[in-house]
Design a protein around this motif. Structure first.
Motif, mmCIF file in Angstrom:
data_model
loop_
_atom_site.group_PDB
_atom_site.id
_atom_site.type_symbol
_atom_site.label_atom_id
_atom_site.label_comp_id
_atom_site.label_asym_id
_atom_site.label_seq_id
_atom_site.Cartn_x
_atom_site.Cartn_y
_atom_site.Cartn_z
ATOM 1 N N LEU A 165 44.188 23.149 88.581
ATOM 2 C CA LEU A 165 42.771 23.497 88.772
ATOM 3 C C LEU A 165 42.442 23.591 90.258
ATOM 4 C CD1 LEU A 165 40.797 21.323 86.192
ATOM 5 C CD2 LEU A 165 41.066 23.797 86.197
ATOM 6 N N THR A 166 41.733 24.637 90.627
ATOM 7 C CA THR A 166 41.287 24.764 92.010
ATOM 8 C C THR A 166 39.847 24.272 92.089
ATOM 9 O OG1 THR A 166 42.596 26.756 92.076
ATOM 10 C CG2 THR A 166 41.126 26.355 93.951
ATOM 11 N N PRO A 167 39.558 23.288 92.935
ATOM 12 C CA PRO A 167 38.164 22.822 93.039
ATOM 13 C C PRO A 167 37.304 23.831 93.800
ATOM 14 C CG PRO A 167 39.534 21.657 94.590
ATOM 15 C CD PRO A 167 40.449 22.583 93.833
ATOM 16 N N LEU A 168 35.984 23.535 93.838
ATOM 17 C CA LEU A 168 35.041 24.393 94.561
ATOM 18 C C LEU A 168 35.424 24.425 96.043
ATOM 19 C CD1 LEU A 168 32.505 25.831 93.495
ATOM 20 C CD2 LEU A 168 31.162 23.983 94.446
ATOM 21 N N SER A 169 35.451 25.636 96.609
ATOM 22 C CA SER A 169 35.795 25.735 98.032
ATOM 23 C C SER A 169 34.642 25.198 98.884
ATOM 24 C CB SER A 169 36.078 27.190 98.392
ATOM 25 O OG SER A 169 34.887 27.917 98.320
ATOM 26 N N LEU A 170 34.947 24.859 100.121
ATOM 27 C CA LEU A 170 33.929 24.306 101.017
ATOM 28 C C LEU A 170 32.757 25.282 101.221
ATOM 29 C CD1 LEU A 170 33.928 21.509 102.256
ATOM 30 C CD2 LEU A 170 34.583 22.551 104.431
ATOM 31 N N PRO A 171 33.035 26.575 101.500
ATOM 32 C CA PRO A 171 31.906 27.506 101.655
ATOM 33 C C PRO A 171 31.069 27.625 100.382
ATOM 34 C CG PRO A 171 33.947 28.499 102.429
ATOM 35 C CD PRO A 171 34.329 27.212 101.778
ATOM 36 N N ALA A 172 31.758 27.612 99.200
ATOM 37 C CA ALA A 172 31.001 27.714 97.951
ATOM 38 C C ALA A 172 30.134 26.470 97.761
ATOM 39 C CB ALA A 172 31.952 27.888 96.772
ATOM 40 N N GLY A 173 30.687 25.297 98.096
ATOM 41 C CA GLY A 173 29.916 24.058 98.009
ATOM 42 C C GLY A 173 28.702 24.106 98.922
ATOM 43 N N ALA A 174 28.923 24.624 100.138
ATOM 44 C CA ALA A 174 27.815 24.744 101.096
ATOM 45 C C ALA A 174 26.763 25.702 100.557
ATOM 46 C CB ALA A 174 28.341 25.220 102.446
ATOM 47 N N GLY B 286 28.946 16.050 92.664
ATOM 48 C CA GLY B 286 29.561 14.824 92.152
ATOM 49 C C GLY B 286 29.979 14.982 90.687
ATOM 50 N N ILE B 287 29.055 15.547 89.888
ATOM 51 C CA ILE B 287 29.357 15.752 88.465
ATOM 52 C C ILE B 287 30.574 16.664 88.323
ATOM 53 C CG2 ILE B 287 28.526 16.789 86.317
ATOM 54 C CD1 ILE B 287 25.668 16.013 87.209
ATOM 55 N N LEU B 288 30.607 17.746 89.106
ATOM 56 C CA LEU B 288 31.721 18.700 89.019
ATOM 57 C C LEU B 288 33.041 18.046 89.427
ATOM 58 C CD1 LEU B 288 29.968 21.882 90.384
ATOM 59 C CD2 LEU B 288 30.942 21.584 88.110
ATOM 60 N N ALA B 289 32.977 17.192 90.459
ATOM 61 C CA ALA B 289 34.191 16.503 90.902
ATOM 62 C C ALA B 289 34.714 15.604 89.787
ATOM 63 C CB ALA B 289 33.902 15.692 92.159
ATOM 64 N N LEU B 290 33.780 14.909 89.105
ATOM 65 C CA LEU B 290 34.185 14.032 87.993
ATOM 66 C C LEU B 290 34.786 14.850 86.849
ATOM 67 C CD1 LEU B 290 31.287 11.413 87.811
ATOM 68 C CD2 LEU B 290 33.655 11.060 88.528
ATOM 69 N N LEU B 291 34.114 15.976 86.523
ATOM 70 C CA LEU B 291 34.633 16.845 85.461
ATOM 71 C C LEU B 291 36.031 17.333 85.815
ATOM 72 C CD1 LEU B 291 31.578 19.080 84.448
ATOM 73 C CD2 LEU B 291 32.608 17.204 83.195
ATOM 74 N N GLY B 292 36.195 17.746 87.075
ATOM 75 C CA GLY B 292 37.499 18.243 87.533
ATOM 76 C C GLY B 292 38.559 17.158 87.393
ATOM 77 N N LEU B 293 38.159 15.937 87.784
ATOM 78 C CA LEU B 293 39.095 14.808 87.718
ATOM 79 C C LEU B 293 39.509 14.566 86.266
ATOM 80 C CD1 LEU B 293 39.813 13.345 90.300
ATOM 81 C CD2 LEU B 293 38.408 11.424 89.528
ATOM 82 N N ALA B 294 38.521 14.652 85.358
ATOM 83 C CA ALA B 294 38.808 14.401 83.948
ATOM 84 C C ALA B 294 39.689 15.499 83.358
ATOM 85 C CB ALA B 294 37.496 14.299 83.175
ATOM 86 N N LEU B 295 39.509 16.738 83.825
ATOM 87 C CA LEU B 295 40.238 17.869 83.237
ATOM 88 C C LEU B 295 41.607 18.084 83.868
ATOM 89 C CD1 LEU B 295 37.439 20.528 82.692
ATOM 90 C CD2 LEU B 295 38.802 19.359 80.955
ATOM 91 N N GLN B 296 41.752 17.592 85.102
ATOM 92 C CA GLN B 296 42.986 17.839 85.862
ATOM 93 C C GLN B 296 44.236 17.483 85.046
ATOM 94 O OE1 GLN B 296 42.656 18.622 89.547
ATOM 95 N NE2 GLN B 296 44.572 19.556 89.005
#
Lengths: 299, 219
Positions: free
Chosen positions: A264-273, A238-248
């Motif tokens: 910006l490329t967000p964290l991939s699904l396998p990496a998140g898992a 969640g924190i990373l998603a917010l940071l990404g949103l702020a930096l995008q």
């Protein structure tokens, strides 16, 4: 229902109930774990995004040789012959000033080029070398600079190579940080579980008196630990998603200024898992350590 | 069933709780342990359930030297022993039925079968109508009966009770003694520590008297 399976289910439900019953302390622990995870994972994201940006750049050493505008046809021919015969040069490609201008236009800088009265770009050769040693690059650069009709010689790839080296350090740092914060996570989880154990000390002692094995006593705490790690991982994502949103926004703006379509490329699904799995595992491990130590101490 | 051979127990700090005890208890026997407080009654019970280990000598239960049991074997010994405590040791965050279910859950019983047994045990101690109550809502006598239900729910061959009537009014105490008499009739071995003379007179059975950690008299 099988008693063993029933106890697993009951332990899981019990852990979940306890977590929901103390939302504040569970939330703060999740936040602490989340921040501990955010740092290495955020750095991983930064490095992989930079890597992606740098991925379009040549890493093989390249030399750009710019011809002087006033070079005579004879000089140009001599240079071409020299380049074609040179043993250190793997490939050579001539880029005329017109071709160079077209490329700039194609990269979206037509606003700038349209304002020019005449083409300011020189004719150039782009050379790929057989050797990538920096000394060889430097020797060749000096040798070619001395030729008549040559304006200047640039070793283009040096900065790309340096960037790759920096990214290499970055990747190593990510690994080291992940290790360190993994340890921190185990410590945080272990401490949170210790508090749980103290609250439930009586229950542990009574269970032991009526024949509970260590494994039976450990089970609900291990589920609690695993849940705690998973909730921490979700907090981190969640924190990373917010940071990404702020930096995008700012990043796209910067990229546009350079005429790059980079986003910006967000964290991939396998990496998140993987983050979720690792956090769960580490927190489980912290719980295991805390309970096992407590069981030893209770005698 | 239980054999003490020259058993001594000294606690760290030098206090000697039991000194050179040799004692045998047969299967199906009803034994009262008596003596002043601090005579070693509780320690003797704890040695049988491997809650404490002897400093010297051997305690065997069903042929097993319980003083030498490994950490991992102790829980399996305890599953065959019903323990009744003076302070009940109930879990106050669980209902009456959940407290009774605990030994069966620990032993890995099928949940439905466990419920059936727990209700039967609560019925036996007269608490079936309170199964959903929390222990805090029970009187002292009811709490003790719940402790008894939990001790016998897995139908152990051996029940150890430490001052089970210590804090109870006479009426409650008689109820509880009658329950013990019923267990004795169906062949359960009972070792009960008490300084309640009424109990001993009402029930008969063997009396082992301890005095400052030694065997004083047997009747």
């Amino acid at each position: 229902m099988n008693g063993w399976l029933a106890h697993h289910l009951a332990s899981f439900a019990d852990a979940l109930r306890r977590m929901l019953r103390t939302p504040f302390s569970a939330g703060f622990t999740a936040l602490a774990i989340g921040v501990a995870i955010t740092l290495p994972v955020g750095m991983y994201l930064a490095v992989s995004n930079l890597g992606q940006l740098a991925g379009g750049l040549p890493t093989q050493p390249e030399i750009s040789l710019f011809l002087a505008g006033k070079a005579s046809p004879a000089e140009r021919e001599a240079i071409q012959r020299k380049l074609e015969a040179h043993p250190d040069i793997e490939q050579r490609r001539f880029v005329s000033s017109e071709a160079a201008l077209e490329r700039l236009n194609a990269q979206g800088l037509s606003d700038i080029t349209a304002g020019l009265e005449r083409n300011p770009l020189p004719d150039a050769w782009v050379l790929t070398l057989k050797q990538s040693a920096p000394q060889a690059l430097d020797t060749l650069r000096k040798e070619l600079s001395a030729l008549p009709g040559v304006e200047s010689v640039h070793a283009d790839s040096i900065w790309a190579e340096r960037l790759q080296a920096i990214l290499g350090i970055g990747r190593m740092l990510v690994l080291l940080l992940s290790g360190l914060f993994g340890l921190a996570l185990i410590a945080i989880a272990s401490n949170a579980i210790r508090a749980q154990i103290l609250v439930r000390r009586e229950e542990i002692e009574v269970s032991r008196l009526i024949g509970a094995t260590d494994r039976y006593i450990r089970r609900p705490f291990l589920y609690y630990g695993a849940l705690q790690g998973a909730s921490g991982a979700l907090a981190a994502l969640g924190i990373l998603a917010l940071l990404g949103l702020a930096l995008q926004g700012p990043v796209s703006q910067l990229a546009t200024l350079y005429g790059s379509p980079f986003r910006l490329t967000p964290l991939s699904l396998p990496a998140g898992a993987a983050v979720l799995g690792a956090a769960t595992l580490f927190s489980w491990l912290g719980a295991w350590i805390a309970v096992t130590r407590a069981l030893r101490k209770f005698g | 069933m239980i054999q003490f051979s020259q058993v001594s127990k000294r606690y760290p700090g030098g206090h000697t709780a039991l000194e050179n005890i040799t004692l045998g208890i047969e299967k199906g026997e009803l034994v009262f342990l008596t003596g002043h407080s601090g005579a070693g009654k509780s320690t003797l019970l704890k040695l049988i359930a491997a809650i404490e280990r002897p400093t010297s000598g051997a305690v065997t239960v069903n042929g097993q030297n319980v003083g030498r049991l490994s950490r991992h074997a102790v829980p399996f010994l305890r599953r065959n022993i019903g323990l009744i405590f003076q302070d009940h040791k109930l879990l106050f965050d669980r209902s009456v039925i959940e407290n009774t279910l605990l030994p069966l859950s620990i032993a890995g019983f099928d949940r439905r079968e466990a419920f059936k047994r727990a209700r039967a045990a609560l019925d036996k101690v007269g608490l079936l109508n309170r199964e959903k109550s929390m222990p805090i809502a029970l009187s002292g006598g009811e709490q003790q009966r719940l402790c008894i239900a939990r001790a016998v729910v897995s139908r152990p061959a051996l029940v150890l009770a430490d001052e089970p009537t210590g804090n109870l009014d006479t009426g409650y105490a008689i109820d509880i003694l009658n329950m013990f008499r019923d267990f004795h009739r169906v062949g359960t071995t009972l070792v009960i520590s008490t300084h309640d003379e009424r109990a001993i007179q009402a029930m008969g059975g063997r009396v082992v008297q301890l005095d400052h950690g030694t065997l004083a008299a047997e009747a």
